[in-house]
Write a protein that holds these residues in place. Structure first.
Motif, mmCIF file in Angstrom:
data_model
loop_
_atom_site.group_PDB
_atom_site.id
_atom_site.type_symbol
_atom_site.label_atom_id
_atom_site.label_comp_id
_atom_site.label_asym_id
_atom_site.label_seq_id
_atom_site.Cartn_x
_atom_site.Cartn_y
_atom_site.Cartn_z
ATOM 1 N N LEU A 245 -7.386 9.588 7.632
ATOM 2 C CA LEU A 245 -6.890 8.424 8.354
ATOM 3 C C LEU A 245 -5.510 7.956 7.910
ATOM 4 C CD1 LEU A 245 -10.220 6.387 8.520
ATOM 5 C CD2 LEU A 245 -9.045 7.485 10.439
ATOM 6 N N GLY A 246 -5.007 8.471 6.796
ATOM 7 C CA GLY A 246 -3.650 8.127 6.399
ATOM 8 C C GLY A 246 -3.503 7.076 5.324
ATOM 9 N N TYR A 247 -4.572 6.738 4.617
ATOM 10 C CA TYR A 247 -4.431 5.852 3.472
ATOM 11 C C TYR A 247 -3.627 6.552 2.385
ATOM 12 C CZ TYR A 247 -7.931 2.676 5.453
ATOM 13 O OH TYR A 247 -8.596 1.792 6.258
ATOM 14 N N ARG A 248 -2.876 5.793 1.588
ATOM 15 C CA ARG A 248 -1.965 6.411 0.621
ATOM 16 C C ARG A 248 -2.679 6.963 -0.597
ATOM 17 N NH1 ARG A 248 3.894 4.187 -0.968
ATOM 18 N NH2 ARG A 248 4.184 5.122 1.096
ATOM 19 N N ARG A 249 -3.612 6.203 -1.162
ATOM 20 C CA ARG A 249 -4.272 6.632 -2.401
ATOM 21 C C ARG A 249 -5.648 5.987 -2.506
ATOM 22 N NH1 ARG A 249 0.019 5.851 -5.861
ATOM 23 N NH2 ARG A 249 1.309 4.587 -4.487
ATOM 24 N N LEU B 106 -5.012 10.287 -5.938
ATOM 25 C CA LEU B 106 -6.212 9.744 -6.574
ATOM 26 C C LEU B 106 -5.854 9.280 -7.982
ATOM 27 C CD1 LEU B 106 -8.564 12.673 -5.550
ATOM 28 C CD2 LEU B 106 -8.574 10.392 -4.523
ATOM 29 N N GLY B 107 -6.520 8.246 -8.436
ATOM 30 C CA GLY B 107 -6.170 7.785 -9.770
ATOM 31 C C GLY B 107 -7.107 6.731 -10.301
ATOM 32 N N ALA B 108 -6.737 6.245 -11.474
ATOM 33 C CA ALA B 108 -7.501 5.212 -12.151
ATOM 34 C C ALA B 108 -6.891 3.858 -11.856
ATOM 35 C CB ALA B 108 -7.496 5.459 -13.660
ATOM 36 N N GLY B 109 -7.728 2.954 -11.449
ATOM 37 C CA GLY B 109 -7.255 1.598 -11.218
ATOM 38 C C GLY B 109 -8.171 0.573 -11.868
ATOM 39 N N GLY B 110 -8.380 0.617 -13.177
ATOM 40 C CA GLY B 110 -7.644 1.513 -14.042
ATOM 41 C C GLY B 110 -8.491 1.982 -15.203
ATOM 42 N N ILE B 111 -7.832 2.753 -16.051
ATOM 43 C CA ILE B 111 -8.374 3.087 -17.366
ATOM 44 C C ILE B 111 -8.123 1.896 -18.295
ATOM 45 C CG2 ILE B 111 -7.967 4.515 -19.426
ATOM 46 C CD1 ILE B 111 -9.571 5.968 -17.335
ATOM 47 N N MET B 112 -9.176 1.458 -18.990
ATOM 48 C CA MET B 112 -9.019 0.367 -19.949
ATOM 49 C C MET B 112 -8.581 0.976 -21.282
ATOM 50 S SD MET B 112 -9.688 -2.228 -18.078
ATOM 51 C CE MET B 112 -8.995 -1.321 -16.694
ATOM 52 N N LEU B 113 -7.285 1.038 -21.486
ATOM 53 C CA LEU B 113 -6.713 1.834 -22.571
ATOM 54 C C LEU B 113 -7.218 1.435 -23.954
ATOM 55 C CD1 LEU B 113 -4.868 4.184 -23.131
ATOM 56 C CD2 LEU B 113 -2.924 2.602 -23.176
ATOM 57 N N PRO B 114 -7.501 0.155 -24.243
ATOM 58 C CA PRO B 114 -8.023 -0.162 -25.578
ATOM 59 C C PRO B 114 -9.356 0.502 -25.903
ATOM 60 C CG PRO B 114 -7.140 -2.136 -24.554
ATOM 61 C CD PRO B 114 -7.170 -1.078 -23.490
ATOM 62 N N ASN B 115 -10.059 1.016 -24.887
ATOM 63 C CA ASN B 115 -11.319 1.734 -25.140
ATOM 64 C C ASN B 115 -11.101 3.169 -25.596
ATOM 65 O OD1 ASN B 115 -12.646 -0.528 -24.211
ATOM 66 N ND2 ASN B 115 -13.138 0.313 -22.196
ATOM 67 N N HIS B 116 -9.856 3.656 -25.588
ATOM 68 C CA HIS B 116 -9.600 5.079 -25.793
ATOM 69 C C HIS B 116 -8.385 5.309 -26.687
ATOM 70 C CE1 HIS B 116 -12.161 5.655 -22.204
ATOM 71 N NE2 HIS B 116 -11.462 4.680 -21.677
ATOM 72 N N ALA B 117 -8.328 6.495 -27.275
ATOM 73 C CA ALA B 117 -7.104 6.945 -27.931
ATOM 74 C C ALA B 117 -6.116 7.392 -26.857
ATOM 75 C CB ALA B 117 -7.400 8.100 -28.868
ATOM 76 N N ASP C 50 -2.598 9.534 -10.244
ATOM 77 C CA ASP C 50 -2.024 8.294 -10.746
ATOM 78 C C ASP C 50 -2.822 7.832 -11.965
ATOM 79 O OD1 ASP C 50 -0.333 8.185 -8.484
ATOM 80 O OD2 ASP C 50 -1.830 7.041 -7.339
ATOM 81 N N LEU C 51 -2.164 7.067 -12.826
ATOM 82 C CA LEU C 51 -2.846 6.527 -14.008
ATOM 83 C C LEU C 51 -2.510 5.051 -14.159
ATOM 84 C CD1 LEU C 51 -4.517 6.598 -16.528
ATOM 85 C CD2 LEU C 51 -2.680 7.857 -17.700
ATOM 86 N N GLY C 52 -3.418 4.205 -13.660
ATOM 87 C CA GLY C 52 -3.300 2.769 -13.858
ATOM 88 C C GLY C 52 -3.953 2.368 -15.159
ATOM 89 N N LEU C 53 -3.333 1.434 -15.869
ATOM 90 C CA LEU C 53 -3.779 1.063 -17.210
ATOM 91 C C LEU C 53 -4.028 -0.435 -17.309
ATOM 92 C CD1 LEU C 53 -1.126 3.151 -19.164
ATOM 93 C CD2 LEU C 53 -3.536 3.757 -18.835
ATOM 94 N N GLY C 54 -5.173 -0.800 -17.880
ATOM 95 C CA GLY C 54 -5.488 -2.194 -18.131
ATOM 96 C C GLY C 54 -5.827 -2.402 -19.583
ATOM 97 N N ARG C 55 -5.775 -3.652 -20.017
ATOM 98 C CA ARG C 55 -6.089 -3.951 -21.422
ATOM 99 C C ARG C 55 -7.410 -4.688 -21.593
ATOM 100 N NH1 ARG C 55 -3.472 -9.264 -23.962
ATOM 101 N NH2 ARG C 55 -3.424 -10.605 -22.127
ATOM 102 N N VAL D 54 2.694 12.261 -15.388
ATOM 103 C CA VAL D 54 1.762 11.507 -14.545
ATOM 104 C C VAL D 54 2.271 10.066 -14.460
ATOM 105 C CG1 VAL D 54 -0.582 10.626 -14.337
ATOM 106 C CG2 VAL D 54 -0.198 12.945 -15.200
ATOM 107 N N PRO D 55 2.468 9.523 -13.252
ATOM 108 C CA PRO D 55 3.021 8.174 -13.144
ATOM 109 C C PRO D 55 2.055 7.111 -13.661
ATOM 110 C CG PRO D 55 2.397 9.007 -10.990
ATOM 111 C CD PRO D 55 2.269 10.152 -11.938
ATOM 112 N N LEU D 56 2.601 6.172 -14.424
ATOM 113 C CA LEU D 56 1.820 5.082 -14.981
ATOM 114 C C LEU D 56 1.992 3.822 -14.135
ATOM 115 C CD1 LEU D 56 2.571 5.458 -18.804
ATOM 116 C CD2 LEU D 56 0.709 6.477 -17.476
ATOM 117 N N TYR D 57 0.938 3.028 -14.077
ATOM 118 C CA TYR D 57 0.938 1.728 -13.413
ATOM 119 C C TYR D 57 0.296 0.731 -14.370
ATOM 120 C CZ TYR D 57 1.548 4.503 -9.131
ATOM 121 O OH TYR D 57 2.007 5.378 -8.183
#
Length: 328
Positions: free
Chosen positions: A36-40, A73-84, A104-109, A161-164
């Protein structure tokens, strides 16, 4: 629609639905979004939540990517404090190697769960304090400019990989601006600081190798159905489910109990969370989304289709695409 539309798939496990059925629904949703044309499509890291199946976020992205061809496709998001940071660089470097130009790689705290679950994750409660440094370390692995001598991510090095940066406060806005990264505001569940955060981000943005101009993605809920009555009934079910998620602990409320809570002062918290929600017929939803894009000063909207079932979410994204002109 003047701005691109994307999807935040919460991988909801519906009533009487298995995890396998929910994940199959996520595949079907991404395939239809691609047509249908959605971006991500993005998936969020949550833990210890019985109604959400996206806890192993990178695994889910890999599975969906293998069943689609072109959509990002990507993470919206990875909770970076949970990981190395190195581990995340390796995971998303692997995804990028398997599906070039689509990740894509979206990052949250935020922790993405409660205090007991933090202990189960072996997470230091203070680890969020190093979020800015962890983002820079992760960025170094992905660009091939490691910040730890002699340590590279394989896969990952040079993948770019682009970060958000994801957020719901001025902290994330200021960090994204300082690092010159795109900013995604979680207005689909934390609406209060939307306009202030976007304003700060645009005002303080510093260009970077990844991004020359500020770029804002704003989250918004949507329930589109063939009739307004059907959409409003789905919205009632969604709000009742939110009551159980927030207040139920180890019990499930009846519909009558959930409605009583929604009518109480405590229930106003639920209503505030879903403040930005487009609910109704396709034309009404599209009109709301167009107004919201201007209100949020957004370059892109990421829509959380909140209908209770996979079939209803698929119908909603089809109706929204048709009414907004994506399907054309």
């Amino acid at each position: 629609m003047n701005v691109p539309l994307s999807i935040l798939d919460l991988a909801t496990i519906g009533t009487n639905e298995t995890v396998g059925e929910s994940l199959a629904g996520s595949v079907a949703l991404a395939q239809r979004a691609e047509e249908l044309g959605y971006r991500r499509v993005w998936y969020a890291e949550h833990h210890n939540m019985a109604s959400i199946a996206s806890s192993a976020t990178s695994v889910l992205i890999a599975h969906v990517a293998a069943h689609t061809s072109t959509i990002r496709l990507g993470a919206g998001g990875i909770m970076l404090p949970n990981h190395a940071p190195l581990t995340i660089a390796e995971q998303f470097g692997t995804l990028e190697a398997l599906h070039p130009g689509r990740i894509d790689l979206g990052l949250g705290r935020a922790p993405g769960s409660d205090q007991n679950t933090l202990r189960a994750l072996r997470r230091d409660p203070m680890s969020a304090d190093s979020f800015p440094q962890d983002v820079l370390e992760l960025q170094g692995y992905l660009t091939g400019q490691t910040r730890i001598k002699g340590v590279d991510a394989t896969p990952g090095k040079g993948s770019n990989v682009p970060l958000y940066i994801l957020g719901s406060s001025l902290f994330g806005a200021k960090l994204a601006a300082a690092l010159g990264l795109p900013y995604s505001f979680a207005s689909h569940f934390a609406p209060n600081a939307l306009q202030d955060a976007v304003s700060v981000y645009r005002r303080e943005f510093q260009p970077s190798e990844q991004l020359a101009e500020p770029y804002v993605i704003a989250g918004v809920n949507a329930i589109a159905a063939d009739t307004n009555e059907e959409a409003q009934e789905q919205f009632r079910i969604v709000r009742r489910s939110r009551v159980s998620l927030l207040f139920g602990r180890d019990r499930k409320f009846t519909d009558a109990e959930a409605d009583l809570i929604l009518d109480s002062p405590q229930g106003q918290h639920v209503e505030q969370m879903v403040k930005y929600s487009a609910v109704g017929t396709p034309d009404a939803v599209t009109e709301y989304l167009e107004g919201f894009a201007k209100h949020a000063d957004a370059d892109e909207m990421i829509v959380a289709f909140q209908a209770p079932s996979v079939a209803q979410r698929l119908r909603a994204l089809e109706l929204t695409a048709q009414a907004s002109g994506l399907a054309a």
